[in-house]
Design a protein around this motif. Structure first.
Motif, PDB file in Angstrom:
ATOM      1  N   TYR A 218       0.838  -1.187   0.000  1.00  0.00           N
ATOM      2  CA  TYR A 218       0.000   0.000   0.000  1.00  0.00           C
ATOM      3  C   TYR A 218       0.881   1.248   0.000  1.00  0.00           C
ATOM      4  CZ  TYR A 218      -3.768   3.047   1.699  1.00  0.00           C
ATOM      5  OH  TYR A 218      -4.691   4.041   1.857  1.00  0.00           O
ATOM      6  N   LEU A 219       1.878   1.274   0.864  1.00  0.00           N
ATOM      7  CA  LEU A 219       2.796   2.405   0.933  1.00  0.00           C
ATOM      8  C   LEU A 219       3.618   2.506  -0.353  1.00  0.00           C
ATOM      9  CD1 LEU A 219       4.161   4.723   2.417  1.00  0.00           C
ATOM     10  CD2 LEU A 219       5.632   3.038   3.528  1.00  0.00           C
ATOM     11  N   SER A 220       4.078   1.404  -0.861  1.00  0.00           N
ATOM     12  CA  SER A 220       4.880   1.407  -2.088  1.00  0.00           C
ATOM     13  C   SER A 220       4.125   2.011  -3.258  1.00  0.00           C
ATOM     14  CB  SER A 220       5.316  -0.017  -2.442  1.00  0.00           C
ATOM     15  OG  SER A 220       6.204  -0.495  -1.483  1.00  0.00           O
ATOM     16  N   ASP A 221       2.836   1.708  -3.385  1.00  0.00           N
ATOM     17  CA  ASP A 221       2.026   2.280  -4.459  1.00  0.00           C
ATOM     18  C   ASP A 221       2.019   3.796  -4.384  1.00  0.00           C
ATOM     19  OD1 ASP A 221       1.456  -0.233  -5.424  1.00  0.00           O
ATOM     20  OD2 ASP A 221      -0.535  -0.325  -4.513  1.00  0.00           O
ATOM     21  N   TRP A 222       1.887   4.344  -3.194  1.00  0.00           N
ATOM     22  CA  TRP A 222       1.864   5.800  -3.038  1.00  0.00           C
ATOM     23  C   TRP A 222       3.234   6.400  -3.302  1.00  0.00           C
ATOM     24  CZ3 TRP A 222      -1.972   9.102  -3.096  1.00  0.00           C
ATOM     25  CH2 TRP A 222      -3.250   8.556  -2.998  1.00  0.00           C
ATOM     26  N   LEU A 223       4.276   5.734  -2.860  1.00  0.00           N
ATOM     27  CA  LEU A 223       5.627   6.249  -3.100  1.00  0.00           C
ATOM     28  C   LEU A 223       5.963   6.253  -4.583  1.00  0.00           C
ATOM     29  CD1 LEU A 223       7.594   4.650  -0.159  1.00  0.00           C
ATOM     30  CD2 LEU A 223       6.929   7.043  -0.421  1.00  0.00           C
ATOM     31  N   GLU A 224       5.519   5.249  -5.309  1.00  0.00           N
ATOM     32  CA  GLU A 224       5.773   5.187  -6.746  1.00  0.00           C
ATOM     33  C   GLU A 224       5.200   6.396  -7.476  1.00  0.00           C
ATOM     34  OE1 GLU A 224       4.547   1.512  -8.536  1.00  0.00           O
ATOM     35  OE2 GLU A 224       5.675   0.360  -7.061  1.00  0.00           O
ATOM     36  N   ASN A 225       4.087   6.918  -6.985  1.00  0.00           N
ATOM     37  CA  ASN A 225       3.438   8.060  -7.627  1.00  0.00           C
ATOM     38  C   ASN A 225       4.018   9.402  -7.190  1.00  0.00           C
ATOM     39  OD1 ASN A 225       1.537   6.730  -9.290  1.00  0.00           O
ATOM     40  ND2 ASN A 225       0.366   6.224  -7.464  1.00  0.00           N
ATOM     41  N   SER A 226       4.938   9.415  -6.255  1.00  0.00           N
ATOM     42  CA  SER A 226       5.441  10.689  -5.741  1.00  0.00           C
ATOM     43  C   SER A 226       6.457  11.348  -6.669  1.00  0.00           C
ATOM     44  CB  SER A 226       6.035  10.516  -4.343  1.00  0.00           C
ATOM     45  OG  SER A 226       7.278   9.859  -4.390  1.00  0.00           O
ATOM     46  N   ASP A 227       6.817  10.700  -7.763  1.00  0.00           N
ATOM     47  CA  ASP A 227       7.721  11.361  -8.693  1.00  0.00           C
ATOM     48  C   ASP A 227       6.969  12.258  -9.668  1.00  0.00           C
ATOM     49  OD1 ASP A 227       6.537   9.228 -10.007  1.00  0.00           O
ATOM     50  OD2 ASP A 227       8.309   8.744 -11.190  1.00  0.00           O
TER      51      ASP A 227
ATOM     52  N   ARG B 141       3.989  13.898  -8.740  1.00  0.00           N
ATOM     53  CA  ARG B 141       3.153  14.861  -8.020  1.00  0.00           C
ATOM     54  C   ARG B 141       3.545  14.898  -6.548  1.00  0.00           C
ATOM     55  NH1 ARG B 141      -2.376  11.225  -7.897  1.00  0.00           N
ATOM     56  NH2 ARG B 141      -1.383   9.422  -7.013  1.00  0.00           N
ATOM     57  N   VAL B 142       2.940  15.796  -5.835  1.00  0.00           N
ATOM     58  CA  VAL B 142       3.087  15.837  -4.388  1.00  0.00           C
ATOM     59  C   VAL B 142       2.135  14.789  -3.824  1.00  0.00           C
ATOM     60  CG1 VAL B 142       2.734  17.220  -2.319  1.00  0.00           C
ATOM     61  CG2 VAL B 142       3.599  18.298  -4.385  1.00  0.00           C
TER      62      VAL B 142
ATOM     63  N   LEU C 203       5.355  14.034   0.410  1.00  0.00           N
ATOM     64  CA  LEU C 203       6.380  13.298  -0.337  1.00  0.00           C
ATOM     65  C   LEU C 203       6.510  13.877  -1.736  1.00  0.00           C
ATOM     66  CD1 LEU C 203       4.676  10.115   0.762  1.00  0.00           C
ATOM     67  CD2 LEU C 203       7.111  10.347   1.145  1.00  0.00           C
ATOM     68  N   ARG C 204       7.739  13.912  -2.210  1.00  0.00           N
ATOM     69  CA  ARG C 204       7.995  14.312  -3.593  1.00  0.00           C
ATOM     70  C   ARG C 204       9.240  13.553  -4.038  1.00  0.00           C
ATOM     71  NH1 ARG C 204       5.454  16.603  -7.982  1.00  0.00           N
ATOM     72  NH2 ARG C 204       7.069  17.378  -9.335  1.00  0.00           N
TER      73      ARG C 204
ATOM     74  N   HIS D  78       9.814  10.442  -4.169  1.00  0.00           N
ATOM     75  CA  HIS D  78      10.052   9.299  -3.280  1.00  0.00           C
ATOM     76  C   HIS D  78      10.686   9.667  -1.944  1.00  0.00           C
ATOM     77  CE1 HIS D  78       9.086   6.808  -6.761  1.00  0.00           C
ATOM     78  NE2 HIS D  78       9.922   7.563  -7.444  1.00  0.00           N
ATOM     79  N   GLU D  79      10.704  10.933  -1.599  1.00  0.00           N
ATOM     80  CA  GLU D  79      11.305  11.356  -0.344  1.00  0.00           C
ATOM     81  C   GLU D  79      10.350  12.225   0.451  1.00  0.00           C
ATOM     82  OE1 GLU D  79      15.138  13.139  -0.708  1.00  0.00           O
ATOM     83  OE2 GLU D  79      15.850  11.608  -2.092  1.00  0.00           O
ATOM     84  N   ILE D  80      10.476  12.146   1.764  1.00  0.00           N
ATOM     85  CA  ILE D  80       9.705  13.023   2.640  1.00  0.00           C
ATOM     86  C   ILE D  80      10.308  14.417   2.538  1.00  0.00           C
ATOM     87  CG2 ILE D  80       9.089  13.558   5.024  1.00  0.00           C
ATOM     88  CD1 ILE D  80       9.144  10.509   5.561  1.00  0.00           C
ATOM     89  N   VAL D  81       9.465  15.399   2.176  1.00  0.00           N
ATOM     90  CA  VAL D  81       9.944  16.780   2.060  1.00  0.00           C
ATOM     91  C   VAL D  81       9.437  17.657   3.191  1.00  0.00           C
ATOM     92  CG1 VAL D  81      10.330  16.686  -0.425  1.00  0.00           C
ATOM     93  CG2 VAL D  81       8.082  17.391   0.437  1.00  0.00           C
ATOM     94  N   ASP D  82       8.395  17.214   3.891  1.00  0.00           N
ATOM     95  CA  ASP D  82       7.876  17.972   5.024  1.00  0.00           C
ATOM     96  C   ASP D  82       7.005  17.066   5.868  1.00  0.00           C
ATOM     97  OD1 ASP D  82       7.422  20.076   6.758  1.00  0.00           O
ATOM     98  OD2 ASP D  82       6.493  21.380   5.264  1.00  0.00           O
ATOM     99  N   MET D  83       6.943  17.369   7.151  1.00  0.00           N
ATOM    100  CA  MET D  83       6.083  16.641   8.073  1.00  0.00           C
ATOM    101  C   MET D  83       5.412  17.662   8.983  1.00  0.00           C
ATOM    102  SD  MET D  83       6.978  13.610  10.821  1.00  0.00           S
ATOM    103  CE  MET D  83       7.387  12.391   9.594  1.00  0.00           C
TER     104      MET D  83
END
Length: 111
Positions: free
Chosen positions: A14-23, A25-26, A85-86, A88-93
């Motif tokens: 589930y997390l991997s699917d979202w990370l794959e899309n972070s390239d 969009r935000v 995320l942007r 594949h990296e966390i840019v803000d929390m």
């Protein structure tokens, strides 16, 4: 016979699917729980942001009681917590419920 995956493996997918899309969009991962009353107003801010920016913003609201392994993997220790995320990296929390303006200021540089 198909081998059924355990819930932790399913959460990782589930997390991997979202990370794959972070390239493209935000991606906003908003961690909360049903008992967090302050999140209801903040949820409106998130949904408005998603509606305004469409495909440029991915939004996923994650219940920590259901997907606790995702929260632990990303270092979420309190709710609500919002992770941006942007690429594949966390840019803000953002920890806690935040204002609409602070949310927009955090997301804007990555649109």
């Amino acid at each position: 016979m198909t081998k059924e995956r355990n819930p932790i493996e399913q959460n990782e997918d589930y997390l991997s699917d979202w990370l794959e899309n972070s390239d493209r969009r935000v991606v906003i991962l908003a961690f909360t729980a049903a008992w967090v009353g302050s999140f209801f107003l903040f949820r409106g801010y998130l949904e408005d942001l998603k509606e305004k920016h469409g495909e440029n913003v991915g939004l996923q609201i994650i219940d920590v009681e259901k997907y606790g392994s995702i929260a632990r993997k990303l270092g979420v220790s309190q709710v609500p917590t919002t992770i941006l995320l942007r690429n594949h990296e966390i840019v803000d929390m953002l920890i806690g419920t935040t204002s609409r303006n602070k949310l927009l200021a955090s997301v804007k540089p990555y649109l």
